[in-house]
Design an enzyme around this catalytic site. Structure first.
Site, PDB file in Angstrom:
ATOM      1  CG  PHE A 149       3.457  80.313 -39.826  1.00  0.00           C
ATOM      2  CD1 PHE A 149       2.293  79.780 -39.277  1.00  0.00           C
ATOM      3  CD2 PHE A 149       3.624  81.682 -39.793  1.00  0.00           C
ATOM      4  CE1 PHE A 149       1.334  80.607 -38.713  1.00  0.00           C
ATOM      5  CE2 PHE A 149       2.665  82.512 -39.229  1.00  0.00           C
ATOM      6  CZ  PHE A 149       1.513  81.966 -38.685  1.00  0.00           C
ATOM      7  CG  ASP A 224       9.405  79.946 -37.057  1.00  0.00           C
ATOM      8  OD1 ASP A 224       9.136  79.883 -35.849  1.00  0.00           O
ATOM      9  OD2 ASP A 224       8.709  80.576 -37.875  1.00  0.00           O
ATOM     10  CE1 TYR A 249       1.566  84.280 -31.142  1.00  0.00           C
ATOM     11  CE2 TYR A 249       3.190  86.057 -31.109  1.00  0.00           C
ATOM     12  CZ  TYR A 249       2.443  85.131 -31.816  1.00  0.00           C
ATOM     13  OH  TYR A 249       2.575  85.047 -33.172  1.00  0.00           O
ATOM     14  CE  LYS A 250       2.208  80.915 -32.518  1.00  0.00           C
ATOM     15  NZ  LYS A 250       2.931  80.766 -33.787  1.00  0.00           N
ATOM     16  NE  ARG A 398      -3.271  74.794 -34.410  1.00  0.00           N
ATOM     17  CZ  ARG A 398      -2.469  75.859 -34.552  1.00  0.00           C
ATOM     18  NH1 ARG A 398      -1.354  75.753 -35.232  1.00  0.00           N
ATOM     19  NH2 ARG A 398      -2.810  77.022 -34.044  1.00  0.00           N
TER      20      ARG A 398
END
Ligand SMILES: *Cc1c(COP(=O)(O)O)cnc(C)c1O
Length: 439
Positions: A149, A224, A249-250, A398
């Site tokens: 990322f 991560d 928040y995911k 996705r």
């Protein structure tokens, strides 16, 4: 094509049975989701738990509105970073004191990286003083993979600019070259920083195996877990991970912009040293002393005042996970994506779709990614029909399989919706072709 009635019937009855036997099915009622929506984007922004909404009102109206500054003690606002960390810990396979919540992954990455580099420099100095005659070279490389990322790579680059390459230099290699690089250049590498689940392909790294290999070469590991926490089975303590980071928040449904978490193994607690040395990370912040003295253990990762409203919402959202194990979460998301893929293979004919994720569910996280030249427009057409997925540049569609609120029946419905869009080519409409600011 073979998408006859029997195929649909077979998939339907499969979904029905899976839903009937799903121990997590009742958790759906804990969330507020709009009608006629199949939310396959909980991996980007988890939906709103009802209890979080209630807490938001309470924090704003009662705690802030009525109790004002007394709330720091009265409602224990000051303990939120540790309290929310302790609630995340079981999902990571971590002792409660090994996790703390603060800032974003990006900011925390700098803090953790500095802490890890300081540990390496310290042990280098020790070994030099022991063997004064033999010159050992200190480790300066931070190894990562090229398609990590971007923020992870950016933060290493920023730190490298600040410290100079003689102390910190990013080495990013192709995924396939990671193991060889560790083996051949291990003595130069200070830190290995990787994301467990690739944000595009969903491919999963074996944390235990890679950590062991890196550590055998004297490297510290930072993982991560942005796409792992709340969806994959994790045993950070047992796997002897040095440090980890993740966002809330995911899959943890903590709300937009909710703060991130840091994990640090117990063996490092006594030697955490990081440069964002704000007053909240001081040993006695309310003495307002002149000199910085780091707080104990993970508290020294804190810098400024915690975002109380956001952290309170997160605190409530995490209580939905009470009593659920990460293996239950993993099992369901694997089953969801497996059924989704099966239906996709039966019902979607367009040969331009290519599965980018591993076919074997064990090798991917809680997501499926497909490439298609029209991915962006197809995604917009799906959203217009209430099937919310997302697009990742350059051409990836996705789908995320968050285990607490999705049903198996919805997997079939989502694919039927995609099938209709591909058959009537509605994605070619101009309104679906224009890119928006956030994709
Ligand atoms: C979402 C995500 C982030 C987000 O970082 P923030 O600084 O919290 O915005 C970081 N890393 C990965 C792998 C992600 O998927």
């Amino acid at each position: 094509m073979m998408t006859d009635i029997t195929t649909i019937q077979m998939l339907k009855s499969k979904a029905l049975t899976l839903d009937k036997n799903d121990p997590l099915a009742p958790f759906k009622q804990h969330f507020t989701l709009p009608e006629n929506t199949i939310y396959l984007d909980g991996n980007s922004l988890g939906p709103l738990p009802k209890i979080a909404k209630k807490r938001a009102q309470e924090v704003v109206e009662q705690q802030w509105g009525e109790d004002l500054i007394t709330s720091w003690n009265k409602h224990q606002w000051i303990k939120l970073p540790q309290q929310t960390g302790a609630k995340i810990a079981p999902l990571l396979g971590a002792a409660p004191e090994n996790v703390i919540v603060c800032d974003s992954i990006s900011v925390n990455l700098t803090k953790v990286l500095c802490a890890a580099l300081a540990i390496q420099e310290h042990s280098h100095r020790l070994s030099q003083s022991k063997h004064a005659s033999t010159e050992t070279s200190s480790r300066t490389l931070v190894l990562s993979q090229k398609d990590n990322f971007p923020t992870d790579l950016y933060m290493v680059q920023g730190l490298s600019d600040l410290l100079g390459r003689a102390r910190c230099e990013l080495l990013s290699v192709d995924e396939q070259a990671l193991i060889d690089t560790i083996k051949s250049r291990g003595h130069e590498i200070a830190v290995l920083i990787l994301t467990q689940v690739n944000f595009r392909s969903g491919r999963v790294h074996d944390i235990k195996q890679l950590s062991e290999l890196a550590q055998a070469h004297g490297i510290l590991v930072v993982w991560d877990l942005a796409h792992s926490a709340g969806a994959l089975e994790l045993e950070l303590d047992e796997w002897n991970v040095d440090f980890a980071l993740g966002c809330t928040y995911k899959f943890l449904n903590g709300g937009p912009g909710a703060p991130a978490f840091i994990y640090a193994a117990k063996k490092h607690h006594h030697q955490i040293k990081q440069p964002v040395s704000g007053w909240m990370g001081h040993k006695r912040p309310f003495e307002f002393s002149h000199d910085y003295e780091p707080a104990d253990a993970l508290n020294s990762f804190l810098a400024g005042t915690p975002p109380v409203v956001s952290m309170s919402i997160l605190d409530a959202a995490l209580s939905v996970f009470d009593g659920i194990s990460s293996s239950q979460l993993r099992q369901k998301s694997v089953a969801l994506s497996t059924l989704f893929l099966e239906a996709f293979e039966y019902l979607i004919e367009d040969p331009k779709f290519k599965l980018v994720s591993p076919t074997n569910a064990e090798e991917r996280g809680a997501q499926l990614a497909f490439s298609h030249p029209q991915s962006y427009a197809i995604c917009q057409a799906l959203i217009a029909k209430g099937v919310i997925a997302d697009f990742r540049a350059p051409d990836i569609l996705r789908f995320g399989f968050s285990p607490l609120f999705l049903s198996y029946k919805q997997m079939l419905e989502a694919i039927k919706c995609l099938q209709a869009i591909m058959q009537n080519k509605s994605y070619l409409l101009e309104e679906f072709q224009v890119k928006q600011a956030v994709t």
